[in-house]
Scaffold this motif. Structure first.
Motif, PDB file in Angstrom:
ATOM      1  N   ARG A  50      -2.902   2.510  -6.410  1.00  0.00           N
ATOM      2  CA  ARG A  50      -2.381   2.734  -5.043  1.00  0.00           C
ATOM      3  C   ARG A  50      -1.889   1.424  -4.416  1.00  0.00           C
ATOM      4  NH1 ARG A  50      -5.285   7.027  -1.487  1.00  0.00           N
ATOM      5  NH2 ARG A  50      -4.249   5.615  -0.104  1.00  0.00           N
ATOM      6  N   ILE A  51      -1.036   0.743  -5.134  1.00  0.00           N
ATOM      7  CA  ILE A  51      -0.490  -0.539  -4.669  1.00  0.00           C
ATOM      8  C   ILE A  51       0.286  -0.343  -3.369  1.00  0.00           C
ATOM      9  CG2 ILE A  51       1.077  -2.442  -5.224  1.00  0.00           C
ATOM     10  CD1 ILE A  51      -1.430  -2.472  -6.957  1.00  0.00           C
ATOM     11  N   PHE A  52       1.125   0.686  -3.340  1.00  0.00           N
ATOM     12  CA  PHE A  52       1.870   1.011  -2.123  1.00  0.00           C
ATOM     13  C   PHE A  52       1.068   2.055  -1.367  1.00  0.00           C
ATOM     14  CE2 PHE A  52       4.937  -0.449  -5.219  1.00  0.00           C
ATOM     15  CZ  PHE A  52       5.631  -1.393  -4.501  1.00  0.00           C
ATOM     16  N   LYS A  53       0.877   1.809  -0.083  1.00  0.00           N
ATOM     17  CA  LYS A  53       0.026   2.683   0.723  1.00  0.00           C
ATOM     18  C   LYS A  53       0.586   2.749   2.136  1.00  0.00           C
ATOM     19  CE  LYS A  53      -4.818   2.959   2.090  1.00  0.00           C
ATOM     20  NZ  LYS A  53      -6.112   2.270   2.019  1.00  0.00           N
ATOM     21  N   LYS A  54       0.611   3.943   2.693  1.00  0.00           N
ATOM     22  CA  LYS A  54       1.079   4.113   4.066  1.00  0.00           C
ATOM     23  C   LYS A  54       0.270   3.186   4.978  1.00  0.00           C
ATOM     24  CE  LYS A  54       2.598   7.922   6.947  1.00  0.00           C
ATOM     25  NZ  LYS A  54       3.973   7.945   6.505  1.00  0.00           N
ATOM     26  N   GLY A  55       0.981   2.411   5.794  1.00  0.00           N
ATOM     27  CA  GLY A  55       0.320   1.481   6.701  1.00  0.00           C
ATOM     28  C   GLY A  55       0.112   0.089   6.118  1.00  0.00           C
ATOM     29  N   ARG A  56       0.249  -0.054   4.802  1.00  0.00           N
ATOM     30  CA  ARG A  56       0.121  -1.384   4.180  1.00  0.00           C
ATOM     31  C   ARG A  56       1.508  -2.027   4.170  1.00  0.00           C
ATOM     32  NH1 ARG A  56      -2.305  -0.876  -1.240  1.00  0.00           N
ATOM     33  NH2 ARG A  56      -4.259  -0.988  -0.096  1.00  0.00           N
ATOM     34  N   PRO A  57       1.618  -3.234   4.710  1.00  0.00           N
ATOM     35  CA  PRO A  57       2.923  -3.897   4.718  1.00  0.00           C
ATOM     36  C   PRO A  57       3.483  -4.103   3.310  1.00  0.00           C
ATOM     37  CG  PRO A  57       1.379  -5.045   6.164  1.00  0.00           C
ATOM     38  CD  PRO A  57       0.577  -4.036   5.380  1.00  0.00           C
ATOM     39  N   LEU A  58       4.777  -3.938   3.195  1.00  0.00           N
ATOM     40  CA  LEU A  58       5.465  -4.055   1.906  1.00  0.00           C
ATOM     41  C   LEU A  58       5.202  -5.394   1.229  1.00  0.00           C
ATOM     42  CD1 LEU A  58       7.510  -2.942  -0.151  1.00  0.00           C
ATOM     43  CD2 LEU A  58       9.319  -3.913   1.291  1.00  0.00           C
ATOM     44  N   GLU A  95      11.141   4.840  11.497  1.00  0.00           N
ATOM     45  CA  GLU A  95      10.497   3.909  10.564  1.00  0.00           C
ATOM     46  C   GLU A  95      11.218   2.571  10.576  1.00  0.00           C
ATOM     47  OE1 GLU A  95       8.937   7.130   7.245  1.00  0.00           O
ATOM     48  OE2 GLU A  95      10.701   5.940   6.796  1.00  0.00           O
ATOM     49  N   ASN A  96      10.437   1.491  10.664  1.00  0.00           N
ATOM     50  CA  ASN A  96      11.057   0.176  10.519  1.00  0.00           C
ATOM     51  C   ASN A  96      11.377  -0.042   9.040  1.00  0.00           C
ATOM     52  OD1 ASN A  96       8.864  -1.210   9.109  1.00  0.00           O
ATOM     53  ND2 ASN A  96       7.800  -1.353  11.063  1.00  0.00           N
ATOM     54  N   GLY A  97      12.019  -1.154   8.727  1.00  0.00           N
ATOM     55  CA  GLY A  97      12.457  -1.391   7.357  1.00  0.00           C
ATOM     56  C   GLY A  97      11.342  -1.387   6.333  1.00  0.00           C
ATOM     57  N   SER A  98      10.238  -2.040   6.651  1.00  0.00           N
ATOM     58  CA  SER A  98       9.105  -2.096   5.728  1.00  0.00           C
ATOM     59  C   SER A  98       8.503  -0.708   5.521  1.00  0.00           C
ATOM     60  CB  SER A  98       8.046  -3.067   6.262  1.00  0.00           C
ATOM     61  OG  SER A  98       6.942  -3.131   5.394  1.00  0.00           O
ATOM     62  N   GLU A  99       8.274   0.001   6.623  1.00  0.00           N
ATOM     63  CA  GLU A  99       7.712   1.363   6.535  1.00  0.00           C
ATOM     64  C   GLU A  99       8.634   2.279   5.742  1.00  0.00           C
ATOM     65  OE1 GLU A  99       5.515   1.494  10.913  1.00  0.00           O
ATOM     66  OE2 GLU A  99       7.609   2.135  10.710  1.00  0.00           O
ATOM     67  N   ALA A 100       9.931   2.174   5.993  1.00  0.00           N
ATOM     68  CA  ALA A 100      10.894   3.036   5.300  1.00  0.00           C
ATOM     69  C   ALA A 100      10.835   2.826   3.793  1.00  0.00           C
ATOM     70  CB  ALA A 100      12.304   2.768   5.820  1.00  0.00           C
ATOM     71  N   ILE A 101      10.747   1.576   3.374  1.00  0.00           N
ATOM     72  CA  ILE A 101      10.691   1.290   1.940  1.00  0.00           C
ATOM     73  C   ILE A 101       9.394   1.810   1.340  1.00  0.00           C
ATOM     74  CG2 ILE A 101      10.600  -0.540   0.195  1.00  0.00           C
ATOM     75  CD1 ILE A 101      12.465  -2.167   2.084  1.00  0.00           C
ATOM     76  N   VAL A 102       8.281   1.494   1.974  1.00  0.00           N
ATOM     77  CA  VAL A 102       6.983   1.946   1.458  1.00  0.00           C
ATOM     78  C   VAL A 102       6.934   3.475   1.401  1.00  0.00           C
ATOM     79  CG1 VAL A 102       4.501   2.060   1.950  1.00  0.00           C
ATOM     80  CG2 VAL A 102       5.708  -0.124   2.141  1.00  0.00           C
ATOM     81  N   ASN A 103       7.334   4.136   2.477  1.00  0.00           N
ATOM     82  CA  ASN A 103       7.269   5.603   2.518  1.00  0.00           C
ATOM     83  C   ASN A 103       8.231   6.239   1.515  1.00  0.00           C
ATOM     84  OD1 ASN A 103       5.251   5.489   4.426  1.00  0.00           O
ATOM     85  ND2 ASN A 103       6.658   5.671   6.149  1.00  0.00           N
ATOM     86  N   LEU A 105       9.162   4.886  -1.322  1.00  0.00           N
ATOM     87  CA  LEU A 105       8.538   4.681  -2.635  1.00  0.00           C
ATOM     88  C   LEU A 105       7.399   5.674  -2.853  1.00  0.00           C
ATOM     89  CD1 LEU A 105       8.476   0.777  -2.849  1.00  0.00           C
ATOM     90  CD2 LEU A 105       9.907   2.339  -4.199  1.00  0.00           C
ATOM     91  N   LEU A 106       6.573   5.888  -1.828  1.00  0.00           N
ATOM     92  CA  LEU A 106       5.468   6.842  -1.954  1.00  0.00           C
ATOM     93  C   LEU A 106       5.985   8.254  -2.221  1.00  0.00           C
ATOM     94  CD1 LEU A 106       3.087   5.583   0.887  1.00  0.00           C
ATOM     95  CD2 LEU A 106       2.714   5.443  -1.583  1.00  0.00           C
ATOM     96  N   GLU A 107       7.016   8.664  -1.507  1.00  0.00           N
ATOM     97  CA  GLU A 107       7.615   9.983  -1.735  1.00  0.00           C
ATOM     98  C   GLU A 107       8.168  10.074  -3.148  1.00  0.00           C
ATOM     99  OE1 GLU A 107      10.540  10.240   1.379  1.00  0.00           O
ATOM    100  OE2 GLU A 107       8.984  10.173   2.940  1.00  0.00           O
ATOM    101  N   ASN A 108       8.803   9.006  -3.594  1.00  0.00           N
ATOM    102  CA  ASN A 108       9.366   8.977  -4.934  1.00  0.00           C
ATOM    103  C   ASN A 108       8.271   9.072  -5.996  1.00  0.00           C
ATOM    104  OD1 ASN A 108      11.649   8.716  -6.723  1.00  0.00           O
ATOM    105  ND2 ASN A 108      11.064   6.586  -7.054  1.00  0.00           N
TER     106      ASN A 108
END
Length: 170
Positions: A50-58, A95-103, A105-108
């Motif tokens: 779970r490297i990428f996690k909602k709320g964790r900065p990119l 979503e800000n840029g960091s959130e958009a990327i993380v989210n 990636l999580l969806e993907n």
């Protein structure tokens, strides 16, 4: 955002390529050799750790994956650039840029067949941070010689000179 890299701005294509290789399309098997890596491996790493996690900065996830330059000074500049994506809006609502990327990636990763991810950049065109969005596009084909759909993540960047001109106007 390229101005964050200062003297190391010439390394940006290599840094984006490092990401592109890590999130690359699956490789075909060659003879008896099973080639493994890219998005398949990243999906397994994500599932296990779970490297990428909602709320964790990119930038923290990138640090954990060691997706950064070996040189400490350049690494700090690159991670600061990634961290500052949170100051940019995105083309994803709310979503800000960091959130958009993380989210994204999580969806993907949650998909039964995750798309490879292609990281690129686009010109901020002298726009202030609040007007220069991180762009996330599903199902694009950014590599003309590969018939592969990607999740494309484009980072807004500008030259040191453009950033200086913007600061002078303020």
């Amino acid at each position: 955002m390229g101005f964050f890299m200062s003297y190391a701005d010439i390394l940006i294509p290599d840094l984006l390529n490092q990401l592109n290789l890590r999130f690359a399309p699956p490789q075909p098997n060659v003879a008896d050799e099973r080639l493994y890596g890219g998005i398949e491996e990243m999906a397994e790493i994500q599932k296990e750790f779970r490297i990428f996690k909602k709320g964790r900065p990119l930038h923290r996830s990138m640090r954990a994956l060691n997706l950064s330059p070996a040189d400490n000074a350049v690494r700090q500049r690159w991670l600061r650039l990634i961290e500052k994506l949170a100051d940019h809006p995105s083309n994803r609502n709310g979503e800000n840029g960091s959130e958009a990327i993380v989210n994204a990636l999580l969806e993907n990763f949650a998909s039964s067949k995750p798309l490879p991810v292609y990281f690129t950049s686009h010109d901020m065109q002298g726009k202030p941070v609040q007007e220069s969005r991180v762009l996330v596009t599903h199902g694009a084909r950014p590599v003309h010689y590969l018939e592969v759909d990607y999740l494309v993540i484009s980072l807004p960047m500008q030259s040191r000179e453009a950033a200086a001109r913007m600061r002078e106007k303020r």
